[in-house]
Design a protein around this motif. Structure first.
Motif, PDB file in Angstrom:
ATOM      1  N   ASN A   1       0.223  -1.397  -0.222  1.00 47.11           N
ATOM      2  CA  ASN A   1      -0.654   0.167   0.203  1.00 47.11           C
ATOM      3  C   ASN A   1       1.094   1.244   0.081  1.00 47.11           C
ATOM      4  OD1 ASN A   1      -3.603  -0.947   0.791  1.00 47.11           O
ATOM      5  ND2 ASN A   1      -1.799  -2.656   1.726  1.00 47.11           N
ATOM      6  N   HIS A   2       2.126   1.023  -0.347  1.00 43.03           N
ATOM      7  CA  HIS A   2       3.206   2.505  -0.158  1.00 43.03           C
ATOM      8  C   HIS A   2       2.119   3.065   1.218  1.00 43.03           C
ATOM      9  CE1 HIS A   2       5.413   0.352  -3.161  1.00 43.03           C
ATOM     10  NE2 HIS A   2       4.568  -0.004  -3.674  1.00 43.03           N
ATOM     11  N   CYS A   3       2.903   2.652   2.434  1.00 40.34           N
ATOM     12  CA  CYS A   3       1.620   3.119   3.110  1.00 40.34           C
ATOM     13  C   CYS A   3       2.763   4.753   3.777  1.00 40.34           C
ATOM     14  CB  CYS A   3       2.226   2.437   4.702  1.00 40.34           C
ATOM     15  SG  CYS A   3       1.160   1.341   4.284  1.00 40.34           S
ATOM     16  N   ALA A   4       2.278   5.876   3.864  1.00 38.96           N
ATOM     17  CA  ALA A   4       3.060   7.235   4.067  1.00 38.96           C
ATOM     18  C   ALA A   4       3.761   7.223   5.409  1.00 38.96           C
ATOM     19  CB  ALA A   4       1.913   8.344   3.500  1.00 38.96           C
ATOM     20  N   ASP A   5       2.845   6.334   6.656  1.00 38.56           N
ATOM     21  CA  ASP A   5       3.626   6.292   7.934  1.00 38.56           C
ATOM     22  C   ASP A   5       3.702   4.603   7.950  1.00 38.56           C
ATOM     23  OD1 ASP A   5       3.544   8.641   8.810  1.00 38.56           O
ATOM     24  OD2 ASP A   5       1.412   8.141   8.913  1.00 38.56           O
ATOM     25  N   SER A   6       4.771   3.811   7.513  1.00 39.20           N
ATOM     26  CA  SER A   6       5.031   2.393   6.834  1.00 39.20           C
ATOM     27  C   SER A   6       5.336   1.899   8.318  1.00 39.20           C
ATOM     28  CB  SER A   6       5.816   2.430   5.180  1.00 39.20           C
ATOM     29  OG  SER A   6       7.456   2.585   5.385  1.00 39.20           O
ATOM     30  N   PRO A   7       4.773   0.376   9.143  1.00 41.17           N
ATOM     31  CA  PRO A   7       4.970   0.497   9.309  1.00 41.17           C
ATOM     32  C   PRO A   7       6.649  -0.677   9.649  1.00 41.17           C
ATOM     33  CG  PRO A   7       2.946  -0.191   9.664  1.00 41.17           C
ATOM     34  CD  PRO A   7       3.282   0.344   8.149  1.00 41.17           C
ATOM     35  N   CYS A   8       6.830  -0.863   8.300  1.00 41.26           N
ATOM     36  CA  CYS A   8       8.043  -1.823   8.189  1.00 41.26           C
ATOM     37  C   CYS A   8       9.375  -1.347   7.639  1.00 41.26           C
ATOM     38  CB  CYS A   8       7.462  -2.536   5.978  1.00 41.26           C
ATOM     39  SG  CYS A   8       7.240  -0.933   5.244  1.00 41.26           S
ATOM     40  N   THR A   9       8.829   0.032   7.278  1.00 38.02           N
ATOM     41  CA  THR A   9      10.073   1.686   7.349  1.00 38.02           C
ATOM     42  C   THR A   9      10.647   1.424   8.869  1.00 38.02           C
ATOM     43  OG1 THR A   9       9.246   2.733   5.430  1.00 38.02           O
ATOM     44  CG2 THR A   9      11.252   3.123   6.503  1.00 38.02           C
ATOM     45  N   GLN A  10       9.698   1.359   9.705  1.00 39.91           N
ATOM     46  CA  GLN A  10       9.780   2.189  10.916  1.00 39.91           C
ATOM     47  C   GLN A  10      10.792   0.789  11.769  1.00 39.91           C
ATOM     48  OE1 GLN A  10       6.239   2.742  12.932  1.00 39.91           O
ATOM     49  NE2 GLN A  10       5.920   3.718  10.845  1.00 39.91           N
ATOM     50  N   VAL A  11      10.332  -0.626  11.363  1.00 35.58           N
ATOM     51  CA  VAL A  11      11.103  -1.871  12.416  1.00 35.58           C
ATOM     52  C   VAL A  11      12.517  -2.269  11.854  1.00 35.58           C
ATOM     53  CG1 VAL A  11       8.788  -2.500  12.937  1.00 35.58           C
ATOM     54  CG2 VAL A  11       9.689  -3.385  11.212  1.00 35.58           C
ATOM     55  N   CYS A  12      12.641  -1.219  10.338  1.00 35.63           N
ATOM     56  CA  CYS A  12      14.439  -1.758   9.431  1.00 35.63           C
ATOM     57  C   CYS A  12      15.708  -1.705  10.281  1.00 35.63           C
ATOM     58  CB  CYS A  12      14.296  -1.265   8.276  1.00 35.63           C
ATOM     59  SG  CYS A  12      16.003  -2.092   7.185  1.00 35.63           S
ATOM     60  N   PRO A  13      16.487  -2.360  11.260  1.00 37.15           N
ATOM     61  CA  PRO A  13      16.716  -1.876  12.067  1.00 37.15           C
ATOM     62  C   PRO A  13      18.388  -0.974  10.884  1.00 37.15           C
ATOM     63  CG  PRO A  13      17.139  -4.279  11.730  1.00 37.15           C
ATOM     64  CD  PRO A  13      16.160  -4.277  11.231  1.00 37.15           C
ATOM     65  N   VAL A  14      18.748  -1.456  10.168  1.00 35.09           N
ATOM     66  CA  VAL A  14      19.412  -0.707   9.011  1.00 35.09           C
ATOM     67  C   VAL A  14      18.992  -0.021   8.319  1.00 35.09           C
ATOM     68  CG1 VAL A  14      21.311  -3.035   9.807  1.00 35.09           C
ATOM     69  CG2 VAL A  14      19.607  -3.211   7.892  1.00 35.09           C
ATOM     70  N   GLY A  15      18.034   0.721   8.074  1.00 37.44           N
ATOM     71  CA  GLY A  15      17.936   1.345   6.884  1.00 37.44           C
ATOM     72  C   GLY A  15      17.716   0.893   6.019  1.00 37.44           C
ATOM     73  N   ALA A  16      17.459  -0.090   5.363  1.00 35.21           N
ATOM     74  CA  ALA A  16      17.415  -0.725   4.610  1.00 35.21           C
ATOM     75  C   ALA A  16      16.316  -0.259   3.512  1.00 35.21           C
ATOM     76  CB  ALA A  16      17.502  -2.458   3.907  1.00 35.21           C
ATOM     77  N   THR A  17      15.283  -0.282   4.261  1.00 38.02           N
ATOM     78  CA  THR A  17      13.423  -0.288   4.057  1.00 38.02           C
ATOM     79  C   THR A  17      13.401   1.474   4.462  1.00 38.02           C
ATOM     80  OG1 THR A  17      13.146  -2.215   4.087  1.00 38.02           O
ATOM     81  CG2 THR A  17      11.072  -0.668   4.215  1.00 38.02           C
ATOM     82  N   PHE A  18      13.136   1.767   2.956  1.00 33.93           N
ATOM     83  CA  PHE A  18      12.444   3.981   3.229  1.00 33.93           C
ATOM     84  C   PHE A  18      11.960   4.193   2.424  1.00 33.93           C
ATOM     85  CE2 PHE A  18      14.817   4.484  -0.574  1.00 33.93           C
ATOM     86  CZ  PHE A  18      15.390   3.525  -1.325  1.00 33.93           C
ATOM     87  N   ASP A  19      11.708   5.136   2.538  1.00 34.03           N
ATOM     88  CA  ASP A  19      10.243   6.116   1.865  1.00 34.03           C
ATOM     89  C   ASP A  19      11.563   6.857   0.497  1.00 34.03           C
ATOM     90  OD1 ASP A  19       8.089   4.938   3.351  1.00 34.03           O
ATOM     91  OD2 ASP A  19       8.591   6.601   4.745  1.00 34.03           O
ATOM     92  N   SER A  20      10.984   6.152  -0.082  1.00 31.55           N
ATOM     93  CA  SER A  20      11.250   7.500  -1.389  1.00 31.55           C
ATOM     94  C   SER A  20      10.236   8.529  -1.692  1.00 31.55           C
ATOM     95  CB  SER A  20      11.002   6.821  -2.768  1.00 31.55           C
ATOM     96  OG  SER A  20      10.123   6.669  -2.973  1.00 31.55           O
ATOM     97  N   PRO A  21      11.667  10.182  -1.924  1.00 28.91           N
ATOM     98  CA  PRO A  21      10.683  11.474  -1.661  1.00 28.91           C
ATOM     99  C   PRO A  21       9.209  11.359  -2.413  1.00 28.91           C
ATOM    100  CG  PRO A  21      12.521  11.616  -1.791  1.00 28.91           C
ATOM    101  CD  PRO A  21      12.236  10.410  -1.896  1.00 28.91           C
ATOM    102  N   ASP A  22       9.153  10.455  -3.188  1.00 29.39           N
ATOM    103  CA  ASP A  22       7.817  10.381  -4.616  1.00 29.39           C
ATOM    104  C   ASP A  22       6.541   9.381  -3.973  1.00 29.39           C
ATOM    105  OD1 ASP A  22       9.473   8.581  -4.790  1.00 29.39           O
ATOM    106  OD2 ASP A  22       9.784   9.536  -7.106  1.00 29.39           O
ATOM    107  N   GLY A  23       6.649   9.457  -2.451  1.00 25.23           N
ATOM    108  CA  GLY A  23       5.502   8.344  -1.738  1.00 25.23           C
ATOM    109  C   GLY A  23       5.647   6.684  -2.403  1.00 25.23           C
ATOM    110  N   VAL A  24       6.989   6.525  -2.476  1.00 19.66           N
ATOM    111  CA  VAL A  24       7.228   4.383  -3.068  1.00 19.66           C
ATOM    112  C   VAL A  24       7.918   3.863  -2.088  1.00 19.66           C
ATOM    113  CG1 VAL A  24       8.006   2.794  -4.290  1.00 19.66           C
ATOM    114  CG2 VAL A  24       6.793   5.402  -5.002  1.00 19.66           C
ATOM    115  N   VAL A  25       7.255   3.014  -1.144  1.00 20.45           N
ATOM    116  CA  VAL A  25       8.638   2.454  -0.152  1.00 20.45           C
ATOM    117  C   VAL A  25       9.051   1.993  -0.959  1.00 20.45           C
ATOM    118  CG1 VAL A  25       8.454   1.089   1.970  1.00 20.45           C
ATOM    119  CG2 VAL A  25       6.662   2.566   1.646  1.00 20.45           C
ATOM    120  N   LEU A  26      10.212   1.121  -0.632  1.00 21.56           N
ATOM    121  CA  LEU A  26      10.961   0.894  -1.426  1.00 21.56           C
ATOM    122  C   LEU A  26      12.451   0.162  -0.796  1.00 21.56           C
ATOM    123  CD1 LEU A  26      12.510   2.967  -4.104  1.00 21.56           C
ATOM    124  CD2 LEU A  26      11.224   1.299  -4.230  1.00 21.56           C
ATOM    125  N   VAL A  27      13.337  -1.299  -0.992  1.00 19.59           N
ATOM    126  CA  VAL A  27      14.315  -1.941  -0.175  1.00 19.59           C
ATOM    127  C   VAL A  27      15.509  -1.673  -0.688  1.00 19.59           C
ATOM    128  CG1 VAL A  27      14.827  -4.346   0.551  1.00 19.59           C
ATOM    129  CG2 VAL A  27      12.408  -3.495  -0.061  1.00 19.59           C
TER     130      VAL A  27
END
Ligand code: SF4
Ligand code: SF4
Length: 254
Positions: free
Chosen positions: A128-154
């Motif tokens: 769902n490319h969440c704007a407040d993505s739980p997946c991004t918040q738990v990643c311990p190494v910053g591998a999962t991140f929000d791109s500035p154009d609203g896409v959640v990437l790894v």
């Protein structure tokens, strides 16, 4: 950019061939300087998708196209997008029967619906490319991140395969790629949309049920769509800021 990051960018093209502007956009994003990407103005976009449940016929075209476009493992259980079929008994709407054989990759076999008793419909699902993505918040190494154009990437070079994000996603949208042992999920076909193309799933949908949308584009038909339809997101109570908007979503869908 350091040598490791360059090596990663080269390696990542083994799985998804990034060309032209897309390569450049991705390169600048993972380097932490998205505003410097030429040929693609990241600040001009805010991507998402609309899915019209009333229009989906369960063809499975989107599932097949996604696997091919993104080199997703063909085995059952690995999907960047999949389709679920719901069968709702009006006398017991809280307990729908849900099936998704091979994620809908092969379409759906006929089911009995004596006298049209059950309400049946298909629900395509994806990140769902969440704007407040739980997946991004738990990643311990910053591998999962929000791109500035609203896409959640790894960033697969950084990913250590700990599975925290797989467990944190309340929508079941992630898996660990058995070939790379890194997290994988829908990228909204980032390599395509940064070149002005739509996603592979939207391109092959025979009814136009899935549409890539750019909320920052005032001319995008999404604005009219949102005004004129009853729109829902999945699991709104979780407040994830999901950016896949559904029309015709039955209350039985979880
Ligand atoms: S749907 Fe899941 S994987 Fe996608 S951004 Fe939201 S929490 Fe992350
Ligand atoms: S599996 Fe990879 S992306 Fe997911 S939380 Fe662990 S390091 Fe981050």
């Amino acid at each position: 950019m350091d040598q490791n990051r360059r090596a990663f960018l080269k390696q990542s093209t083994r799985y998804v061939l990034l060309t032209g502007a897309a390569t450049v956009a991705w390169e600048y994003i993972v380097a932490g300087a998205p505003e410097q990407a030429p040929n693609y103005r990241i600040a001009d976009h805010w991507w998402g998708m609309t899915i019209d449940v009333d229009a989906c016929i369960g063809s499975g075209n989107c599932v097949r196209a996604c696997k091919e476009e993104n080199n997703v493992p063909l085995e059952d259980g690995y999907f960047r997008t999949w389709v679920e079929r719901y069968r709702v008994d009006p006398a017991d709407p809280e307990h729908p029967l849900v099936d998704s054989p091979n994620g809908g990759y092969d379409g759906f076999p006929q089911i009995d619906n004596p006298g049209g008793r059950f309400k049946t419909f298909f629900v395509p699902k994806m990140c769902n490319h969440c704007a407040d993505s739980p997946c991004t918040q738990v990643c311990p190494v910053g591998a999962t991140f929000d791109s500035p154009d609203g896409v959640v990437l790894v960033d697969k070079e950084r990913c250590v395969g700990c599975r925290y994000c797989v467990q944190a996603c309340p929508y079941g949208c992630r898996f660990i790629d058995p070939r790379t042992h890194t997290a994988d999920k829908c990228t909204l076909c980032y390599h395509r949309i940064t070149q002005g193309l739509t996603t592979a799933c939207a391109e092959v949908c025979p009814t136009g049920a899935r549409k890539l949308v750019d909320f920052k584009d005032p001319k995008d038909p999404v604005h009219e769509f949102l005004r004129t339809h009853r729109i829902h997101v999945l699991k709104p109570e979780l407040a994830t800021g999901a950016k896949v908007y559904y029309n015709g979503l039955d209350g039985a869908v979880r």
